[in-house]
Design an enzyme around this catalytic site. Structure first.
Site, PDB file in Angstrom:
ATOM      1  N   CYS A  87      31.821 -45.469 110.545  1.00 24.11           N
ATOM      2  CA  CYS A  87      30.783 -46.080 109.717  1.00 24.11           C
ATOM      3  C   CYS A  87      29.844 -46.884 110.616  1.00 24.11           C
ATOM      4  CB  CYS A  87      31.432 -46.973 108.675  1.00 24.11           C
ATOM      5  SG  CYS A  87      30.331 -48.167 107.908  1.00 24.11           S
ATOM      6  N   GLU A  88      28.555 -46.641 110.489  1.00 26.36           N
ATOM      7  CA  GLU A  88      27.612 -47.332 111.365  1.00 26.36           C
ATOM      8  C   GLU A  88      27.382 -48.785 110.969  1.00 26.36           C
ATOM      9  OE1 GLU A  88      23.220 -46.270 109.559  1.00 26.36           O
ATOM     10  OE2 GLU A  88      24.099 -44.864 110.982  1.00 26.36           O
ATOM     11  N   HIS A  89      27.824 -49.168 109.777  1.00 29.57           N
ATOM     12  CA  HIS A  89      27.596 -50.541 109.324  1.00 29.57           C
ATOM     13  C   HIS A  89      28.639 -51.517 109.875  1.00 29.57           C
ATOM     14  CE1 HIS A  89      25.599 -48.369 105.749  1.00 29.57           C
ATOM     15  NE2 HIS A  89      24.696 -48.651 106.661  1.00 29.57           N
ATOM     16  N   HIS A  90      29.894 -51.072 109.965  1.00 33.70           N
ATOM     17  CA  HIS A  90      30.955 -51.958 110.446  1.00 33.70           C
ATOM     18  C   HIS A  90      31.717 -51.381 111.635  1.00 33.70           C
ATOM     19  CE1 HIS A  90      30.406 -52.967 106.116  1.00 33.70           C
ATOM     20  NE2 HIS A  90      30.416 -54.184 106.600  1.00 33.70           N
ATOM     21  N   GLN A 128      28.235 -41.376 105.313  1.00 35.75           N
ATOM     22  CA  GLN A 128      28.706 -40.093 104.781  1.00 35.75           C
ATOM     23  C   GLN A 128      27.574 -39.282 104.161  1.00 35.75           C
ATOM     24  OE1 GLN A 128      32.317 -40.336 102.452  1.00 35.75           O
ATOM     25  NE2 GLN A 128      31.823 -38.464 101.330  1.00 35.75           N
ATOM     26  N   HIS A 156      37.096 -44.690 103.351  1.00 35.81           N
ATOM     27  CA  HIS A 156      36.375 -45.541 104.306  1.00 35.81           C
ATOM     28  C   HIS A 156      37.158 -46.829 104.541  1.00 35.81           C
ATOM     29  CE1 HIS A 156      32.342 -43.419 104.135  1.00 35.81           C
ATOM     30  NE2 HIS A 156      33.038 -42.810 103.185  1.00 35.81           N
ATOM     31  N   CYS A 158      36.121 -49.398 105.931  1.00 33.67           N
ATOM     32  CA  CYS A 158      35.293 -50.581 105.679  1.00 33.67           C
ATOM     33  C   CYS A 158      35.436 -51.045 104.227  1.00 33.67           C
ATOM     34  CB  CYS A 158      33.825 -50.309 106.015  1.00 33.67           C
ATOM     35  SG  CYS A 158      33.093 -48.946 105.098  1.00 33.67           S
TER      36      CYS A 158
END
Length: 198
Positions: A87-90, A128, A156, A158
C-alpha cells in the site's frame, strides 16, 4: 563446498537505503548496533528493492515476448493468481488473488505471462484500484483483444493491523473492457472465477 547465496541488487541504492533504515531504527528507539539488528538495515534495503522490482519491468515487453497468432475468440481465464503488494499510503502489505481474462482477437500470449504482468504492477507501491486497471490496460495494449476482465480480491494490513483493525475485511475491485462490458460475457466470467472446476 560451502553454501553461497547469490543476489543482485543495485549497490548504491542498497547502501543509501541501509543508512536510512539504520536512522529509522534509531528514531524508533532501537539500537541499530544491537546484535539482532546489525544486519537488519541491509536486509530491509534488499527486501524493499525486491518488493518494488516492478518499476524496472515492462508488462508489454513480457506479453509480447510470447505472443502467438491463433484464430480463436474464446474466453481465456487465468484465475487465483497470488498477489503481494505494498500500500502506497502506509507501506504495509496487501495480498490476495487476481482473476484475469481476455478474449483474443487473433493473438494469444503465454499463460505464465499473464501472471507475470500481475507481478509487474503488484511489485510497486500501489493502491488496489490502480493495480486492477494497470493490468487491464497492459493486456489491452499488447494483445488488442476483443475484451479484458480483471477482478482482484485482497486483504490490506493497513486496515487489519492499524486504523479500523478489521481483520476479516476483503476489498474487491474490477475492471472490464470490450466484450466484458456486456452483461452476458461479464456474468460468465464472474461465474467461472467463482466456481471450482479443478
Amino acid at each position: 563446498m560451502g553454501y553461497k547465496k547469490v543476489e543482485q541488487y543495485d549497490e548504491e541504492s542498497t547502501s543509501l537505503l541501509t543508512e536510512n533504515y539504520k536512522r529509522t531504527l534509531a528514531l524508533l528507539g532501537e539500537n541499530p548496533q544491537r546484535e539482532g539488528l546489525l544486519k537488519t538495515p541491509e536486509r530491509m534495503a534488499k527486501a524493499i528493492q525486491y518488493l518494488t522490482q516492478g518499476y524496472s519491468m515492462n508488462a508489454e515487453h513480457i506479453l509480447n515476448s510470447a505472443k502467438f497468432h491463433e484464430p480463436i475468440s474464446e474466453m481465456i481465464i487465468v484465475k487465483d493468481i497470488e498477489i503481494y503488494s505494498m500500500c502506497e499510503h502506509h507501506m504495509l502489505p496487501f495480498f490476495g488473488k487476481a482473476h484475469v481474462a481476455y478474449i483474443p482477437n487473433g493473438w494469444i500470449t503465454g499463460l505464465s505471462k499473464i501472471a507475470r504482468v500481475v507481478d509487474v504492477y503488484a511489485r510497486r507501491l500501489q493502491v488496489q484500484e490502480r493495480l486492477t486497471t494497470q493490468i487491464l490496460d497492459a493486456i489491452k495494449t499488447a494483445l488488442q483483444p476483443l475484451g479484458v476482465a480483471v477482478v482482484i480480491e485482497a486483504s490490506h494490513l493497513c486496515m487489519m493491523m492499524r486504523g479500523v483493525q478489521k481483520q476479516n475485511s476483503v476489498t474487491t475491485t474490477s475492471a472490464f473492457f470490450g466484450e466484458f462490458e456486456k452483461n452476458e460475457t461479464r456474468s460468465e466470467f464472474i461465474r467461472l472465477i467463482g466456481s471450482t472446476l479443478h
